[in-house]
Every structure is written in structure tokens, then in C-alpha cells.
Scaffold this motif. Structure first.
Motif, PDB file in Angstrom:
ATOM      1  N   LEU A  80       0.809  -1.220   0.000  1.00  0.00           N
ATOM      2  CA  LEU A  80       0.000   0.000   0.000  1.00  0.00           C
ATOM      3  C   LEU A  80       0.843   1.272   0.000  1.00  0.00           C
ATOM      4  N   SER A  81       2.167   1.125   0.088  1.00  0.00           N
ATOM      5  CA  SER A  81       3.028   2.290  -0.098  1.00  0.00           C
ATOM      6  C   SER A  81       3.191   2.622  -1.579  1.00  0.00           C
ATOM      7  N   PHE A  82       2.613   1.776  -2.451  1.00  0.00           N
ATOM      8  CA  PHE A  82       2.599   2.020  -3.897  1.00  0.00           C
ATOM      9  C   PHE A  82       1.152   2.142  -4.361  1.00  0.00           C
ATOM     10  N   ASP A  83       0.968   2.805  -5.468  1.00  0.00           N
ATOM     11  CA  ASP A  83      -0.349   2.887  -6.092  1.00  0.00           C
ATOM     12  C   ASP A  83      -0.370   1.888  -7.246  1.00  0.00           C
ATOM     13  N   TYR A  84      -1.275   0.927  -7.176  1.00  0.00           N
ATOM     14  CA  TYR A  84      -1.334  -0.113  -8.201  1.00  0.00           C
ATOM     15  C   TYR A  84      -2.780  -0.541  -8.370  1.00  0.00           C
ATOM     16  N   ASP A  85      -3.045  -1.314  -9.413  1.00  0.00           N
ATOM     17  CA  ASP A  85      -4.393  -1.817  -9.653  1.00  0.00           C
ATOM     18  C   ASP A  85      -4.607  -3.200  -9.050  1.00  0.00           C
ATOM     19  N   TYR A  86      -3.598  -4.080  -9.177  1.00  0.00           N
ATOM     20  CA  TYR A  86      -3.761  -5.456  -8.713  1.00  0.00           C
ATOM     21  C   TYR A  86      -2.537  -5.922  -7.938  1.00  0.00           C
ATOM     22  N   PHE A  87      -2.807  -6.626  -6.840  1.00  0.00           N
ATOM     23  CA  PHE A  87      -1.775  -7.323  -6.072  1.00  0.00           C
ATOM     24  C   PHE A  87      -1.772  -8.783  -6.515  1.00  0.00           C
TER      25      PHE A  87
ATOM     26  N   THR B  59      -9.237  -5.780 -18.784  1.00  0.00           N
ATOM     27  CA  THR B  59     -10.691  -5.736 -18.946  1.00  0.00           C
ATOM     28  C   THR B  59     -11.420  -6.325 -17.739  1.00  0.00           C
ATOM     29  N   SER B  60     -10.707  -6.529 -16.637  1.00  0.00           N
ATOM     30  CA  SER B  60     -11.301  -7.119 -15.429  1.00  0.00           C
ATOM     31  C   SER B  60     -11.728  -6.026 -14.459  1.00  0.00           C
ATOM     32  N   PRO B  61     -12.591  -6.359 -13.491  1.00  0.00           N
ATOM     33  CA  PRO B  61     -13.005  -5.363 -12.491  1.00  0.00           C
ATOM     34  C   PRO B  61     -11.799  -4.844 -11.703  1.00  0.00           C
ATOM     35  N   ARG B  62     -11.811  -3.563 -11.372  1.00  0.00           N
ATOM     36  CA  ARG B  62     -10.749  -2.959 -10.571  1.00  0.00           C
ATOM     37  C   ARG B  62     -11.084  -2.977  -9.084  1.00  0.00           C
ATOM     38  N   GLN B  63     -12.253  -3.444  -8.728  1.00  0.00           N
ATOM     39  CA  GLN B  63     -12.674  -3.461  -7.328  1.00  0.00           C
ATOM     40  C   GLN B  63     -13.348  -4.781  -6.989  1.00  0.00           C
ATOM     41  N   ARG B  64     -13.266  -5.150  -5.701  1.00  0.00           N
ATOM     42  CA  ARG B  64     -13.941  -6.340  -5.163  1.00  0.00           C
ATOM     43  C   ARG B  64     -13.596  -7.591  -5.978  1.00  0.00           C
TER      44      ARG B  64
ATOM     45  N   LEU C 149      -5.543 -10.025  -6.253  1.00  0.00           N
ATOM     46  CA  LEU C 149      -6.469  -9.215  -5.460  1.00  0.00           C
ATOM     47  C   LEU C 149      -6.444  -7.786  -5.984  1.00  0.00           C
ATOM     48  N   SER C 150      -7.606  -7.178  -6.144  1.00  0.00           N
ATOM     49  CA  SER C 150      -7.614  -5.751  -6.455  1.00  0.00           C
ATOM     50  C   SER C 150      -7.185  -4.975  -5.216  1.00  0.00           C
ATOM     51  N   ARG C 151      -6.643  -3.781  -5.419  1.00  0.00           N
ATOM     52  CA  ARG C 151      -6.036  -3.031  -4.314  1.00  0.00           C
ATOM     53  C   ARG C 151      -7.038  -2.696  -3.217  1.00  0.00           C
TER      54      ARG C 151
END
Length: 320
Positions: A167-174, A194-199, A228-230
Motif C-alpha cells: 500500500l506504499s505504492f499505487d497499483y491496480d492489482y496485487f 478488462t477485469s473489475p478494478r474493485q472487489r 487481489l484488487s487493491r
């Protein structure tokens, strides 16, 4: 004594007591293998003293000012051991090297921004080889976790530390994978575009754990590779302390447990996308392009895997 009062011969009583003693001893020994809270620093995610439903001060700091953070599309955590030099070198030279992938050359720069974190504990004697020290000086992708003793039983805690530090970085997916996994980076990247960015939680999620010690059953994604999304990583850290401190060890089942607790205890519901994304060998024939993760690929085979996937090669089946 109850057993004697009920007329059982003394030798049976002694045998029963011996079995009880052995069972108790095995339980104690098993518990002793678990990391103890007092052995680790407060920086250490899974066993720090202050989990609560509120964000801790350090986590609040991690979430502030995202616009100032380094931005990536994928953040990939890879637990490893100090002695696995050739595996890390092969990863850096092959699938991690974004510029080598033909299929990614025309993609937008944001989708080619990849951060890799190789995760280490402290070595047993506080010393590492000169080769390891040189590797550490030459690369910015190696993270030694302070207060965590290196060993096979601490995999879960390496991943928990990475979840927080990510979380010290800004990213879309872990993404969590292993150092014997070959990642089909173009296929995974283009699928996630093309995948969901949340949940969002995905991988080979056909596995079930639990059903013992008062735990329910839950599904989880194989530790060979899951995503996992961020926002899910953030929500995991809002879970109460008792949710984080559990006594089972498998890292991938633990991550699935945390997602299950989000879905059970909170209003923040996470969709588990079950996909057959992990391929386990033998790799004698068939298409190389249908999976995101290929398991048990040794360093000497990674270049061959890279070339076959990059060229979209179909391997002819043989009897060998």
C-alpha cells in the motif's frame, strides 16, 4: 481416578494416559512451530499488537496522498529464499522483463508498469553470502523483512507483510506467486485490463479449506498465483484483530480466509472469480498460451518457456 474406579486394569490406564500425554505433547509442539507474537516487531503485519477495525496510524499514512506514490498496473509479491539465486535471475531475465514480450510492445505504458517484490526473512545466523549481498546491491526488488526469521514455516507472514507494504505504492492489482512459477505476463496483463478494478479475487480457486477447530469451510485460490484488487487489500486491513490471528499455516488458504471474512463479517462483498489459471506440469505437449501461471518451472527451463509463449508455440505431443 475415574479409569481405576471403573475397574480397568492398571496397564490399560497407563496406556491411555500415555496416549493422552503424547497427543498433548504433539499439540504443544505444533503450536510451538507457529510464530509467537512476542518474537516479531510491530512492523510485522500478521502479529503486530494493534489490529483493530480502525486503520492503524501507519496504515493511514500508507493510504494518504496516493497521487505522490509510484504507480503500477501490477504489484507482484514473490516469497523466496536467499539461496534461490538462479530462480530470481531467471525471472528477471524472462517473464519479468516487460520489454522482451512481443505482445506487450504496443500496449499503453501504464499496463507495462510492473513492480516485483522478492520477499526474504532474516537468515538464521544473521549472515548471508557475498553473492547475496552483491545481488542485494544490484537490484531494487529485494525486501528483507525485519524481525522475521527465514524458514519454510513463515510463508504466510511474508505475504501478510507484502500485503501491507504494497500500500506504499499505487497499483491496480496485487499478485502473489512463487519463484518456481513462470508467469504468462502478456496474457495476464491483457486479461486484467478488462477485469473489475474493485472487489476482485481470482486464480485457481477450486480449493476448499477449514471444517476443523470451529472454522467453517471456505474456498481459496492456489498460492501458485492469485490476484487481489487493491481495494480488497485495504479492506483486509480493516478486519478485527481476531480475524487475522489464526492458527493454520497455509498462506493461500489464509488469504482465502481473509476474503471469506470480508464477505461474512462486513458489507464489503468480494467476488471470487474461479478460473483455471494455474498449470502444473509435465509440459510435454499442448498450447503454451492458455494459462497465467506455470508451476514447477526451474530456472534452466524459464528461457525456453519464455520463447515458446512469446512466439505462441504449440508443442507437438511425443511419447517421451
Amino acid at each position: 481416578m475415574f479409569l481405576l474406579r471403573n475397574g480397568l486394569p492398571p496397564w490399560i490406564v497407563k496406556f491411555v494416559l500415555l496416549l493422552v500425554s503424547i497427543t498433548s505433547l504433539l499439540f504443544i509442539l505444533d503450536m510451538d512451530k507457529l510464530p509467537k507474537i512476542s518474537e516479531y516487531s510491530q512492523e510485522y503485519l500478521a502479529i503486530q499488537s494493534g489490529y483493530s477495525s480502525e486503520l492503524s496510524n501507519d496504515l493511514k499514512h500508507l493510504l494518504e496522498s496516493d497521487e505522490k506514490k509510484e504507480k503500477y498496473f501490477l504489484l507482484i509479491a514473490i516469497p523466496t529464499m536467499p539461496s534461490h539465486f538462479t530462480q530470481r535471475a531467471a525471472i528477471r531475465a524472462t517473464w519479468r522483463n516487460v520489454s522482451r514480450w512481443s505482445a506487450l510492445r504496443q500496449e499503453e505504458e501504464h499496463f507495462k508498469r510492473i513492480k516485483v517484490m522478492f520477499l526474504f526473512g532474516k537468515t538464521q545466523f544473521g549472515e548471508t553470502s557475498e553473492e547475496f549481498q552483491e545481488e542485494l546491491r544490484d537490484n531494487d526488488d529485494m525486501y528483507i523483512i525485519d524481525g522475521l526469521q527465514e524458514g519454510r514455516l513463515v510463508l504466510k507472514y511474508k505475504v501478510l507483510w507484502a500485503l501491507k507494504q504494497s500500500l506504499s505504492f499505487d497499483y491496480d492489482y496485487f499478485i502473489k506467486t512463487d519463484d518456481d512459477i513462470f508467469v504468462n505476463l502478456p496474457l495476464m496483463t491483457m486479461s486484467l485490463m478488462t477485469s473489475p478494478r474493485q472487489r476482485f479475487y481470482t486464480g485457481s480457486c477450486m480449493h476448499v479449506y477449514g471444517g476443523f477447530g470451529g472454522y467453517p469451510h471456505w474456498r481459496y485460490c492456489s498460492g501458485g498465483g492469485y490476484v487481489l484488487s487493491r481495494d480488497v487489500v485495504i479492506e483486509i486491513h480493516k478486519l478485527p484483530e481476531q480475524v487475522h490471528q489464526v492458527k493454520f499455516r497455509p498462506e493461500d488458504a489464509y488469504t482465502g480466509w481473509l476474503v471469506n471474512r470480508l464477505n461474512t463479517l462486513t458489507e464489503y462483498k468480494v467476488k471470487v472469480f474461479t478460473q483455471g489459471l494455474l498449470k502444473v506440469g509435465p509440459y510435454k505437449c499442448g498450447p503454451f498460451t492458455h494459462h497465467w501461471f506455470y508451476h514447477h518451472v526451474r530456472s534452466g527451463k524459464m528461457e525456453t518457456f519464455f520463447q515458446n509463449i512469446d512466439r505462441n508455440v504449440y508443442m507437438e505431443c511425443t511419447d517421451s
